[in-house]
Design an enzyme around this catalytic site. Structure first.
Site: not given
Ligand code: NAD
Ligand code: GLY
Length: 364
Positions: A124, A146, A188, A230, A240, A244, A248, A251, A255, A268
């Site tokens: 955990r 993330k 990026e 960032k 987010e 935030r 993206n 993205h 993606h 990417h």
């Protein structure tokens, strides 16, 4: 380049952590040692990075009185999945790692995302350190917590927000990075300029040649400025719920390209570059960007050696893949678009027809 270390901070209250940026940092035991509480640490890396940098990191750990154990994963976006993640859990259990053992991710964004997700899940949650070795991971993926693996139907669909305790970005590791990967990282970097830092964008336009030539001062500046942007966004909106999402830009389309083409086919950063041009095209169709601005963005990506046309997957396929995007709310697609260069917004104003037309216009 001087031997000095730049230190930034991600301000998250009692979970705040530093980002160390500089040259030849990997072997410096006094930097990483104080962040590790137990006498054993697990280093997660891959078959490409291990022969280059594992020994140096292990030597630093040993010097700090820590016993390093390691797990070496197969290399590639196509291995960012459950099966590979399980190799990390096998190693953790096999070495009797405890909840207080530290997991160190040594590698690019794939290793960082998987290592971070394993750290979030194992017993955990265990302490976690990012040692990013690609430009993309030093400017983006190692910062902000993330973590994820891919699903065949969607990128980064299974994961957790889980912050590291330290980001150690050794710029010297970029010397061995293939050119294609360096360029992918620039996508990026350019993103920060486009969404919120127009002065940085102007700097990038003037210094792209130095970055492509791997001038250490130019790389150092770009990494610091990217991380500062960032860190600011993450500190304001860790999970987010608002700002935030602007990180993206490109993205949602990107993606879809990565998933639609099969993970690993398009890098990417390459997919983000082509996706950003679709977003710019759409922003133009909405009357926000003019054609000259779209041309300015395209010019920068072309000069960076990045694709500005997306693959022809078919509009229906794009829309189907994009419908899984994490920004979808109540079935409605929300996209990051540009009101102007340096100012991004999240918007659901574009109609399906306008989105389809922007995709068509930007597919080869
Ligand atoms: P990557 O991790 O696949 O690394 C690129 C390639 O470079 C790999 O083959 C790797 O083994 C190799 N490599 C790494 N360091 C090297 C070095 N110093 N010298 C030589 N080779 C080296 O790709 P990436 O671009 O670093 O990361 C992309 C991943 O990051 C994607 O999965 C993306 O989804 C994820 N990402 C996550 C976030 C986030 O916030 N968590 C943000 C952006 C991207
Ligand atoms: N790379 C996007 C984010 O960290 O939010």
């Amino acid at each position: 380049m001087s031997d000095s270390i730049e230190q930034l901070s991600v301000a998250l209250g009692d979970r705040s952590y530093p980002i160390y940026i500089g040259s030849e940092l990997l072997g410096r035991s006094e930097l990483i040692g104080p962040f590790i509480k137990q006498k054993k640490a697990l280093v997660v890396t891959n078959t490409t990075v291990a022969p280059l940098y594992l020994a140096s990191l292990e030597a630093a750990l040993i010097q700090a009185g820590i016993e390093p154990i390691s797990v070496v994963l197969p290399d590639g976006e196509q291995f960012k999945n459950w099966e590979t993640l399980n190799l990390i859990f096998d190693a953790l259990l096999g070495a009797r790692c405890e909840r207080g053992t530290t997991l160190i991710a040594l590698g690019g964004g794939v290793v960082g995302d998987m290592g971070g997700f394993a750290a979030a899940c194992y017993q955990r949650g265990m302490p976690f350190i990012q040692v990013p070795t690609t430009l993309l991971s030093q400017v983006d993926s190692s910062v902000g917590g993330k973590t994820a693996i891919n699903h065949p139907m969607g990128k980064n669909m299974i994961g957790a927000f889980y912050q590291p305790q330290l980001v150690l970005a050794d710029i010297s590791t970029l010397n061995t990075l293939p050119d294609r990967e360096l360029k992918a990282g620039l996508a990026e970097v350019i993103k920060y300029g486009l969404i919120r830092d127009v002065n940085f964008l102007v700097w990038l336009e003037g210094n792209l040649g130095s970055l492509l030539a791997r001038d250490p001062d130019a790389l150092g500046f770009a990494i610091r400025r990217s991380c500062a942007n960032k860190a600011e966004v993450v500190a304001a909106d860790e999970k987010e719920t608002g700002e935030r999402a602007l990180l993206n830009l490109g993205h949602t389309f990107g993606h879809a390209i990565e998933t639609g083409m099969g993970y690993g086919e398009w890098l990417h950063g390459e997919a983000v570059a082509a996706g950003t041009l679709i977003a710019a095209e759409l922003s133009c169709k909405l009357g926000w960007l003019n054609e000259a601005s779209v041309g300015r963005i395209e010019d920068l990506f072309v000069r960076a050696g990045l694709p500005v046309k997306a693959p022809k997957l078919g509009v229906a396929k794009y829309l189907e893949l994009m419908s899984h995007d994490k920004k979808v709310q109540e079935g409605r697609l929300r996209l990051v678009l540009l009101e102007s260069i340096g100012k991004a917004v999240v918007s659901d104003l574009a109609s399906t027809e306008q989105i389809a037309a922007a995709i068509e216009a930007r597919c080869t």
